[in-house]
Write a protein that holds these residues in place. Structure first.
Motif, PDB file in Angstrom:
ATOM      1  N   GLU A  67     -57.024 -52.873 -36.153  1.00 35.12           N
ATOM      2  CA  GLU A  67     -56.158 -51.564 -35.898  1.00 35.12           C
ATOM      3  C   GLU A  67     -57.369 -50.770 -36.047  1.00 35.12           C
ATOM      4  O   GLU A  67     -58.399 -51.770 -37.288  1.00 35.12           O
ATOM      5  CB  GLU A  67     -54.940 -51.274 -36.525  1.00 35.12           C
ATOM      6  N   LEU A  87     -49.871 -61.073 -36.952  1.00 33.77           N
ATOM      7  CA  LEU A  87     -48.228 -59.853 -36.119  1.00 33.77           C
ATOM      8  C   LEU A  87     -47.106 -60.379 -37.525  1.00 33.77           C
ATOM      9  O   LEU A  87     -46.291 -59.410 -37.070  1.00 33.77           O
ATOM     10  CB  LEU A  87     -48.410 -60.660 -35.006  1.00 33.77           C
ATOM     11  N   ARG A 138     -53.057 -58.912 -35.178  1.00 34.38           N
ATOM     12  CA  ARG A 138     -53.948 -58.026 -34.792  1.00 34.38           C
ATOM     13  C   ARG A 138     -54.645 -56.624 -35.012  1.00 34.38           C
ATOM     14  O   ARG A 138     -54.686 -57.012 -36.735  1.00 34.38           O
ATOM     15  CB  ARG A 138     -52.273 -56.919 -35.072  1.00 34.38           C
ATOM     16  N   ASN A 148     -53.959 -59.618 -44.553  1.00 33.89           N
ATOM     17  CA  ASN A 148     -55.374 -58.730 -43.169  1.00 33.89           C
ATOM     18  C   ASN A 148     -56.292 -59.384 -44.268  1.00 33.89           C
ATOM     19  O   ASN A 148     -56.441 -58.721 -45.105  1.00 33.89           O
ATOM     20  CB  ASN A 148     -54.272 -57.019 -43.558  1.00 33.89           C
ATOM     21  N   PRO A 177     -48.107 -58.612 -41.347  1.00 31.61           N
ATOM     22  CA  PRO A 177     -48.758 -57.509 -41.525  1.00 31.61           C
ATOM     23  C   PRO A 177     -49.434 -57.772 -43.309  1.00 31.61           C
ATOM     24  O   PRO A 177     -50.616 -57.037 -43.615  1.00 31.61           O
ATOM     25  CB  PRO A 177     -48.311 -56.369 -41.621  1.00 31.61           C
ATOM     26  N   ARG A 228     -54.441 -50.367 -31.021  1.00 30.07           N
ATOM     27  CA  ARG A 228     -53.918 -50.965 -31.644  1.00 30.07           C
ATOM     28  C   ARG A 228     -54.398 -52.238 -30.472  1.00 30.07           C
ATOM     29  O   ARG A 228     -54.004 -52.074 -29.501  1.00 30.07           O
ATOM     30  CB  ARG A 228     -53.032 -51.223 -32.397  1.00 30.07           C
ATOM     31  N   SER A 243     -54.554 -58.036 -38.997  1.00 35.10           N
ATOM     32  CA  SER A 243     -54.106 -58.763 -39.481  1.00 35.10           C
ATOM     33  C   SER A 243     -53.159 -59.904 -38.783  1.00 35.10           C
ATOM     34  O   SER A 243     -53.355 -59.620 -37.676  1.00 35.10           O
ATOM     35  CB  SER A 243     -53.135 -57.643 -39.714  1.00 35.10           C
ATOM     36  N   THR A 302     -53.385 -56.065 -30.112  1.00 35.26           N
ATOM     37  CA  THR A 302     -52.957 -57.607 -29.850  1.00 35.26           C
ATOM     38  C   THR A 302     -53.626 -58.476 -29.629  1.00 35.26           C
ATOM     39  O   THR A 302     -53.857 -58.680 -28.135  1.00 35.26           O
ATOM     40  CB  THR A 302     -51.674 -57.410 -29.728  1.00 35.26           C
ATOM     41  N   PRO A 346     -45.280 -53.048 -46.422  1.00 35.75           N
ATOM     42  CA  PRO A 346     -45.539 -52.685 -44.820  1.00 35.75           C
ATOM     43  C   PRO A 346     -43.889 -51.798 -44.291  1.00 35.75           C
ATOM     44  O   PRO A 346     -44.893 -51.242 -43.598  1.00 35.75           O
ATOM     45  CB  PRO A 346     -44.926 -54.329 -44.474  1.00 35.75           C
TER      46      PRO A 346
END
Length: 340
Positions: A196, A225, A194, A231, A228, A187, A223, A189, A43
């Motif tokens: 990306e 929140l 999330r 994912n 992360p 990104r 992924s 949310t 991360p």
């Protein structure tokens, strides 16, 4: 990391090198996939890369900020470890952009970016909120060239700045066609997830208890929140559904196609009637409700949406009555689907 929001200098150097490498026009999809592998290691890498690419985008737009950040970076990096590292690096500008050259002054390009990331001031931005009523569809063309197609009964906010492009969805369904810009990640949310993006087209549906993402072009990463590292990466023709309760990411491969609601047809494979009703409630102002055990009935098939007029809603309800053991009753401005 000394603190969660402060990547180590070595990780920042690596992240900065990635940001510079992918900022040029010569970056390929293979480069992005290699970046994905590096980001998956820790991360810390994702946090560092976000800072590095954000700074590059900001400084590329503002030469004065570049000079100031480099001056502060050189001063901050005047340590025994960096004094011996004298490098000069150049970055190929994007088409139409003003070229600039990095002069290390005792630090490498990566070190300069790494330190500047920690020192550069925050840049302001503006958030726009968009809402559609049930039965209303709306197309948004963003300043970066991306397009968002909103389904009815949706709400989302859009924030574009020099570091990133961010969308927050609340009880919404939307299809995205994202303009490629490696210096500003895109990104989304949605719920506890999330998404990306690296230049792609995809659809997001936020239901009552789950979030579903379907990719029609390109690559996205979905992924948690809160975690992360939990994912999955999706490519063309893949979907993922994440339950809000258990957080499980279920990936399936399907035929890539435009989101059904944009073409006037909804396709289901053994889905609960409650989900079908939620989708239909985005199509028409008069709400529909599945009563009692009717909500748990499973439906497989294609529902054609015959326009936004009440007659179109009535025709779709009749199809549900033909496919499932339910009866439609209109009561207090609501259509109730009751078990038969």
């Amino acid at each position: 990391m000394t603190r969660r929001d402060e990547p180590s200098p070595s990780v920042m150097e690596q992240a900065s090198a990635w940001a510079v490498r992918l900022a040029g026009d010569e970056a390929t999809e293979a480069d992005f996939l290699a970046l994905e592998a590096w980001l998956a290691v820790s991360p810390d890498h994702a946090e560092a890369y976000t800072r590095a690419e954000g700074l590059l985008a900001a400084l590329d737009d503002d030469r004065a900020a570049l000079d100031a950040a480099l001056t502060r970076a050189a001063a901050a990096a005047a340590t025994p470890e960096t004094a011996s590292a004298r490098r000069v690096a150049s970055r190929k500008p994007a088409q139409g952009a003003r070229p600039w050259r990095w002069v290390g002054g005792g630090i490498s390009i990566a070190a300069a970016v790494a330190v500047a990331v920690l020192l550069a001031p925050s840049l302001g931005s503006h958030t726009d909120v968009y809402v559609t009523a049930p039965g209303e569809q709306r197309t948004l063309t963003l300043a970066d060239g991306s397009t968002i197609f909103m389904n009815g009964g949706s709400r989302l906010s859009v924030r574009l700045d020099r570091r990133e492009r961010r969308v927050e969805m609340a009880s919404a369904e939307a299809a995205f066609d994202v303009a490629h810009d490696p210096r500003r990640p895109f990104r989304v949310t949605v719920g506890e997830s999330r998404v990306e993006v690296l230049g792609t087209a995809f659809d997001i549906r936020q239901g009552q208890d789950e979030t579903r993402v379907a990719v029609t072009r390109g690559v996205v990463r979905v992924s948690d929140l809160a975690n992360p590292a939990h994912n999955v990466r999706l490519t063309r023709g893949q979907t993922v559904e994440r339950g809000d309760d258990d957080g499980v990411l279920q990936v399936e491969t399907v035929a890539p196609e435009t989101a059904g609601w944009r073409t006037g047809r909804l396709v289901y494979d053994n889905r609960p009637l409650s989900e079908v009703v939620a989708d239909l409630n985005r199509a028409w102002p008069m709400p529909i409700r599945a009563v009692g055990t009717a909500a748990d009935l499973r439906f497989t098939g294609v529902l054609a949406l015959d326009g936004q007029a009440p007659e179109g809603q009535a025709a779709t309800i009749r199809r549900l009555e033909a496919f499932l053991p339910v009866t439609a009753v209109q009561r207090d401005g609501t259509i109730e689907l009751r078990p038969r």
